[in-house]
Design an enzyme around this catalytic site. Structure first.
Site, PDB file in Angstrom:
ATOM      1  N   TYR A 105      11.860 -15.002   6.867  1.00 20.28           N
ATOM      2  CA  TYR A 105      10.965 -13.839   6.886  1.00 20.28           C
ATOM      3  C   TYR A 105      11.836 -12.586   7.005  1.00 20.28           C
ATOM      4  CZ  TYR A 105       6.549 -11.490   8.029  1.00 20.28           C
ATOM      5  OH  TYR A 105       5.460 -10.672   8.025  1.00 20.28           O
ATOM      6  N   ARG A 158       5.416  -3.112  -3.851  1.00 20.60           N
ATOM      7  CA  ARG A 158       5.943  -2.487  -2.630  1.00 20.60           C
ATOM      8  C   ARG A 158       6.401  -3.586  -1.692  1.00 20.60           C
ATOM      9  NH1 ARG A 158       3.481  -2.395   2.487  1.00 20.60           N
ATOM     10  NH2 ARG A 158       5.179  -3.842   2.565  1.00 20.60           N
ATOM     11  N   LYS A 176       5.492 -15.763   3.684  1.00 22.99           N
ATOM     12  CA  LYS A 176       4.279 -15.606   4.516  1.00 22.99           C
ATOM     13  C   LYS A 176       3.582 -16.953   4.693  1.00 22.99           C
ATOM     14  CE  LYS A 176       3.969 -10.949   4.859  1.00 22.99           C
ATOM     15  NZ  LYS A 176       3.671 -10.120   6.015  1.00 22.99           N
ATOM     16  N   GLU A 248      -0.931  -8.850  -0.461  1.00 28.87           N
ATOM     17  CA  GLU A 248       0.316  -8.543   0.241  1.00 28.87           C
ATOM     18  C   GLU A 248       1.222  -7.631  -0.593  1.00 28.87           C
ATOM     19  OE1 GLU A 248       0.887  -9.999   3.435  1.00 28.87           O
ATOM     20  OE2 GLU A 248       2.418  -8.438   3.471  1.00 28.87           O
ATOM     21  N   ASP A 249       1.699  -6.595   0.030  1.00 27.14           N
ATOM     22  CA  ASP A 249       2.728  -5.721  -0.551  1.00 27.14           C
ATOM     23  C   ASP A 249       2.351  -5.149  -1.916  1.00 27.14           C
ATOM     24  OD1 ASP A 249       3.940  -6.236   1.806  1.00 27.14           O
ATOM     25  OD2 ASP A 249       5.823  -6.959   0.981  1.00 27.14           O
ATOM     26  N   ASP A 271      -3.124  -7.642   4.162  1.00 28.19           N
ATOM     27  CA  ASP A 271      -2.297  -7.860   5.348  1.00 28.19           C
ATOM     28  C   ASP A 271      -1.607  -6.573   5.808  1.00 28.19           C
ATOM     29  OD1 ASP A 271      -0.973  -9.429   7.296  1.00 28.19           O
ATOM     30  OD2 ASP A 271       0.790  -9.554   6.011  1.00 28.19           O
ATOM     31  N   ASP A 272      -1.172  -5.766   4.859  1.00 25.51           N
ATOM     32  CA  ASP A 272      -0.434  -4.554   5.231  1.00 25.51           C
ATOM     33  C   ASP A 272      -1.351  -3.522   5.878  1.00 25.51           C
ATOM     34  OD1 ASP A 272       2.189  -5.312   4.089  1.00 25.51           O
ATOM     35  OD2 ASP A 272       0.951  -5.463   2.289  1.00 25.51           O
ATOM     36  N   SER A 343       5.133  12.100   2.994  1.00 25.40           N
ATOM     37  CA  SER A 343       6.349  12.597   2.331  1.00 25.40           C
ATOM     38  C   SER A 343       6.278  14.105   2.088  1.00 25.40           C
ATOM     39  CB  SER A 343       6.572  11.862   1.011  1.00 25.40           C
ATOM     40  OG  SER A 343       5.547  12.194   0.095  1.00 25.40           O
ATOM     41  N   ASN A 444      10.070  -2.207   7.538  1.00 22.29           N
ATOM     42  CA  ASN A 444      10.902  -3.395   7.252  1.00 22.29           C
ATOM     43  C   ASN A 444      11.644  -3.213   5.945  1.00 22.29           C
ATOM     44  OD1 ASN A 444       9.877  -4.924   9.459  1.00 22.29           O
ATOM     45  ND2 ASN A 444       7.999  -5.243   8.318  1.00 22.29           N
TER      46      ASN A 444
HETATM   47  N1  LIG Z   1       5.733  -4.281  10.925  1.00 22.22           N
HETATM   48  C1  LIG Z   1       4.810  -4.704  10.090  1.00 22.22           C
HETATM   49  O1  LIG Z   1       4.092  -5.671  10.348  1.00 22.22           O
HETATM   50  C2  LIG Z   1       4.599  -3.990   8.803  1.00 22.22           C
HETATM   51  C3  LIG Z   1       5.494  -3.063   8.369  1.00 22.22           C
HETATM   52  N2  LIG Z   1       5.286  -2.416   7.193  1.00 22.22           N
HETATM   53  C4  LIG Z   1       6.339  -1.527   6.753  1.00 22.22           C
HETATM   54  O2  LIG Z   1       5.870  -0.206   6.776  1.00 22.22           O
HETATM   55  C5  LIG Z   1       6.468   0.509   5.710  1.00 22.22           C
HETATM   56  C6  LIG Z   1       5.377   1.212   4.947  1.00 22.22           C
HETATM   57  O3  LIG Z   1       4.478   0.281   4.419  1.00 22.22           O
HETATM   58  P1  LIG Z   1       3.115   0.777   3.733  1.00 22.22           P
HETATM   59  O4  LIG Z   1       2.368   1.672   4.626  1.00 22.22           O
HETATM   60  O5  LIG Z   1       2.420  -0.427   3.242  1.00 22.22           O
HETATM   61  O6  LIG Z   1       3.705   1.590   2.498  1.00 22.22           O
HETATM   62  P2  LIG Z   1       2.998   2.712   1.658  1.00 22.22           P
HETATM   63  O7  LIG Z   1       3.788   2.882   0.430  1.00 22.22           O
HETATM   64  O8  LIG Z   1       1.554   2.441   1.556  1.00 22.22           O
HETATM   65  O9  LIG Z   1       3.187   4.032   2.573  1.00 22.22           O
HETATM   66  C7  LIG Z   1       4.414   4.616   2.837  1.00 22.22           C
HETATM   67  C8  LIG Z   1       4.160   5.948   3.490  1.00 22.22           C
HETATM   68  O10 LIG Z   1       5.411   6.506   3.857  1.00 22.22           O
HETATM   69  C9  LIG Z   1       5.437   7.831   3.409  1.00 22.22           C
HETATM   70  N3  LIG Z   1       6.784   8.299   3.120  1.00 22.22           N
HETATM   71  C10 LIG Z   1       7.617   7.927   2.123  1.00 22.22           C
HETATM   72  N4  LIG Z   1       8.731   8.664   2.170  1.00 22.22           N
HETATM   73  C11 LIG Z   1       8.590   9.521   3.192  1.00 22.22           C
HETATM   74  C12 LIG Z   1       9.394  10.562   3.729  1.00 22.22           C
HETATM   75  N5  LIG Z   1      10.575  10.854   3.209  1.00 22.22           N
HETATM   76  N6  LIG Z   1       8.929  11.244   4.793  1.00 22.22           N
HETATM   77  C13 LIG Z   1       7.730  10.962   5.314  1.00 22.22           C
HETATM   78  N7  LIG Z   1       6.923   9.993   4.853  1.00 22.22           N
HETATM   79  C14 LIG Z   1       7.350   9.292   3.808  1.00 22.22           C
HETATM   80  C15 LIG Z   1       4.601   7.855   2.144  1.00 22.22           C
HETATM   81  O11 LIG Z   1       4.197   9.200   1.887  1.00 22.22           O
HETATM   82  P3  LIG Z   1       3.228   9.599   0.671  1.00 22.22           P
HETATM   83  O12 LIG Z   1       1.884   9.078   1.088  1.00 22.22           O
HETATM   84  O13 LIG Z   1       3.293  11.067   0.662  1.00 22.22           O
HETATM   85  O14 LIG Z   1       3.769   8.938  -0.535  1.00 22.22           O
HETATM   86  C16 LIG Z   1       3.467   6.935   2.561  1.00 22.22           C
HETATM   87  O15 LIG Z   1       2.484   7.640   3.249  1.00 22.22           O
HETATM   88  C17 LIG Z   1       7.270  -0.514   4.910  1.00 22.22           C
HETATM   89  O16 LIG Z   1       8.620  -0.447   5.273  1.00 22.22           O
HETATM   90  C18 LIG Z   1       6.724  -1.832   5.339  1.00 22.22           C
HETATM   91  O17 LIG Z   1       7.708  -2.845   5.302  1.00 22.22           O
HETATM   92  C19 LIG Z   1       4.168  -2.611   6.439  1.00 22.22           C
HETATM   93  C20 LIG Z   1       3.242  -3.535   6.807  1.00 22.22           C
HETATM   94  C21 LIG Z   1       3.434  -4.350   7.997  1.00 22.22           C
HETATM   95  C1  LIG Z   2       5.559  -7.241   7.377  1.00 25.95           C
HETATM   96  C2  LIG Z   2       4.984  -6.781   6.141  1.00 25.95           C
HETATM   97  O1  LIG Z   2       3.952  -7.251   5.720  1.00 25.95           O
HETATM   98  C3  LIG Z   2       5.634  -5.733   5.420  1.00 25.95           C
HETATM   99  O2  LIG Z   2       6.625  -5.194   5.894  1.00 25.95           O
HETATM  100  O3  LIG Z   2       5.149  -5.415   4.340  1.00 25.95           O
HETATM  101 MG   LIG Z   3       3.581  -6.758   3.737  1.00 23.81          MG
END
Ligand SMILES: NC(=O)C1=CN([C@@H]2O[C@H](COP(=O)(O)OP(=O)(O)OC[C@H]3O[C@@H](n4cnc5c(N)ncnc54)[C@H](OP(=O)(O)O)[C@@H]3O)[C@@H](O)[C@H]2O)C=CC1
Ligand SMILES: CC(=O)C(=O)O
Ligand SMILES: [Mg+2]
Length: 595
Positions: A105, A158, A176, A248-249, A271-272, A343, A444
């Site tokens: 993982y 993603r 997963k 997922e993703d 899941d996200d 962003s 991650n």
């Molecule tokens: N710990 C866990 O269980 C999980 C962790 N994650 C992690 O969270 C992260 C995000 O996932 P997810 O939300 O699905 O991804 P998304 O692509 O849906 O969202 C990413 C967000 O980050 C913002 N972003 C990107 N670049 C910047 C920057 N330079 N400054 C500020 N904000 C920025 C984007 O902005 P904008 O909207 O303007 O494009 C967007 O709002 C990933 O690394 C993923 O691995 C996700 C799911 C589960």
């Molecule tokens: C953990 C997970 O689902 C992610 O980082 O996208």
């Molecule tokens: Mg995920």
């Protein structure tokens, strides 16, 4: 987590004999075949004379894994074990979950996806490409298992915080589902990883001669939606509406839409958005029990760095929790507890480029504060809506650090994919006004984490309540002026704490729909397993070693919510058909295995 589910002995399961049996990963037991089995199944001479039980084989596997030079090598070794001896693979993983989870993982699975075409020989799962549109239902018939209960599907756009990896993202559904079995207790043959390959925008992948997917740019728009719909309807037709699909993703632009479009067509969840929300809320509920942390959510202000699937999902569940527990009079009041930076900077009322999903968390900021903290995003010559929505003023861009100084959040939640964004300056400032700042760096894999565990503790004088998406080693640190060193065990706030139990719960109940309320119950179930000693060590989650019990408790909670809401098609053994802990009968490695 009552008596383990088990399969019939091998000779009852199959007519396979000899080499064919040894080549079947589901049935192969390697050197653990007993004398009697070797005789009966035509294995004499095909194995060395010695019979080695599972413990001995496990020892050999662990020895080899520990000798590997890199984590990717460990991943490859584990996957090849899975492909030759499934029972031994799961036994090794279940019994060493804390040590091995980082290989199957996050973080190693991220690297495995980046190298997918180079390391995989016969990957597990179904690759359904856009070229197969119109005959997706026929592809499902090629899958060898008759009865599938849980599908994890991605289109690879993603993958963790690594972006668009196209068909190479298949490592994620595979990983997963390994956790569904090892942590949740779903039978391996009931799981199906799916890659919906619609191309990729990753030109490095497209130029790689070993890239395994469609060599084209991504299909978008109506064609994309129609393809995903064909997949959902094919699953419904083949395995029924109760067959769970975990999205997922997917990229943010598709994630929310697909969830809404299909959640009442097929039992499904994202899941996200939702699994992450449950685990983050569980971590926050744990944090509220820490000494010197305000004990109610309404006493907090959370600033999210990242306003995508994960961030908005978490905020929505915080809001749902506050409303359910009378911590806010209405949604608007609860949402005021959550602020976002994306962003383009802080999201505030009147800011341009705010989607409908984000707009729900765009709160009013007095114009003078914007002028004090922001920089003119357009050089000061813009003519866009003002913060109060009444006048027109230049659009201001407010960076994360300015947002922290302006809002003085009690908690900072990183879901941005931007490593090192939680700087010394930001975290030490939070520690200047907040006794125990909550710092969740959830991005991650590890390379994308907003800060490391050590940074979180060092920059806050060892006062942070920290959790991260990918695992960090324990941190030993002496607070300034402190007499003794303290040892912190950072918790892993990863949806892997939730989805295996959630999925198990809907399967146990035969639920036809996965509701938001189930995720609230899942969060409560995880939080309920956090003990005082976990909190004392700095961890707001139960230890990973307890993951199967955590999953069983989540499963019971989810199944009972399905029962209460009228979505369950099965009954438990409790009063009026409710589900009990005894009903949560998890699959084990095959108990017939070994001597
Ligand atoms: N710990 C866990 O269980 C999980 C962790 N994650 C992690 O969270 C992260 C995000 O996932 P997810 O939300 O699905 O991804 P998304 O692509 O849906 O969202 C990413 C967000 O980050 C913002 N972003 C990107 N670049 C910047 C920057 N330079 N400054 C500020 N904000 C920025 C984007 O902005 P904008 O909207 O303007 O494009 C967007 O709002 C990933 O690394 C993923 O691995 C996700 C799911 C589960
Ligand atoms: C953990 C997970 O689902 C992610 O980082 O996208
Ligand atoms: Mg995920």
């Amino acid at each position: 987590m009552s008596s383990a589910k088990q399969r019939a002995p091998i000779w009852e399961q199959t007519r396979l004999r000899g080499v064919e049996l040894l080549r079947n990963p589901r049935l192969n037991r390697g050197m653990a075949f007993t004398e009697e089995e070797r005789e009966r199944l035509g294995l004499r001479g095909l194995l060395p004379a010695r019979v080695l039980d599972m413990e001995a084989q496990k020892m050999r596997i662990m020895e080899n894994l520990r000798r590997c030079a890199t984590d990717l090598d460990r991943y490859v070794q584990l996957i090849s074990l899975l492909q030759r001896n499934e029972a031994l693979f799961f036994r090794v993983l279940i019994d060493n979950v804390t040590e091995l989870m980082p290989y199957v993982y996050t973080p190693t699975v991220g690297e495995a996806c980046q190298r997918f075409g180079h390391i995989f020989k016969t990957p597990r799962g179904l690759f359904i490409s856009y070229a197969d549109r119109g005959r997706v239902r026929q592809l499902l018939d090629n899958w060898p298992e008759a009865d599938v209960s849980v599908i994890v599907a991605t289109d690879g756009e993603r993958i963790l915080g690594l972006g668009d990896l196209g068909a190479s993202g298949m490592g994620i559904p595979i990983g997963k589902l390994l956790l569904y079995v090892a942590c949740g207790g779903i039978m391996p043959e009931k799981t199906l990883p799916v890659m919906l390959d619609v191309g990729t925008e990753n030109f490095e992948m497209l130029d790689d001669p070993l890239y395994p997917g469609l060599l084209q740019r991504r299909v978008r728009g109506e064609e994309y939606d129609a393809f995903v719909e064909e997949f959902v309807l094919a699953v419904k037709d083949k395995w029924g509406e109760k067959c769970l699909i975990q999205w997922e993703d997917f990229a943010n632009a598709n994630a929310f839409r697909l969830l809404q479009r299909f959640r009442h067509v097929q039992c499904s969840f994202n899941d996200d958005i939702q699994g992450t929300a449950a685990v983050a809320l569980a971590g926050l509920l744990g944090a509220l029990r820490m000494p010197r942390v305000p004990s109610q959510l309404r006493q907090h202000r959370f600033l999210f760095y990242g306003a995508g699937s994960a961030g908005l999902g978490i905020a929505d569940l915080i809001v749902a929790y506050m409303l359910k527990h009378g911590e806010a009079a209405d949604e608007a009041e609860a949402r005021e507890r959550c602020w976002f930076v994306d962003s383009k900077g802080l999201i505030y009322r009147g800011r341009a480029l705010v989607t409908d999903e984000k707009a729900r968390y765009a709160h009013a900021v007095p114009a003078e504060r914007l002028l004090e903290h922001g920089t003119a995003a357009d050089g000061g010559h813009g003519n866009v809506a003002a913060a109060d929505g009444a006048r027109t003023t230049p659009q201001r861009r407010i960076e994360l650090e300015d947002a922290v100084r302006m809002l003085r959040p009690t908690g900072l939640i990183g879901v941005s994919t931007i490593p090192k964004a939680f700087t010394h300056s930001i975290l030490s400032y939070m520690a200047s006004y907040q006794e125990r700042p909550i710092v969740f760096a959830l991005s991650n894999p590890t390379s994308k984490s907003e800060c490391t565990a050590r940074e979180a503790y060092e920059f806050t004088d060892a006062r942070a309540v920290f959790a991260s998406g990918s695992p960090f080693d324990p941190v030993v640190i002496r607070a300034e002026g402190g007499a003794e060193e303290q040892r912190f065990l950072p918790g892993q706030a990863n949806n892997s704490y939730c989805f295996p139990g959630c999925g198990f719960g809907v399967v146990m109940a035969g639920a036809t729909c996965f509701t938001d309320a189930m995720f609230l119950d899942a969060a409560n179930a995880v939080a309920g397993m956090v003990q005082a000693e976990d909190l004392e060590s700095g961890r707001v989650f139960p230890p990973l070693e307890k993951i199967r019990e955590v999953s069983a408790r989540i499963a019971v909670a989810v199944a009972n919510e399905a029962h209460r809401a009228g979505y369950a098609t099965k009954s438990g053994s409790g009063p009026k058909g409710t589900f009990t802990f005894e009903d949560a009968c998890q699959w084990q490695y095959d108990p017939v295995y070994g001597i």
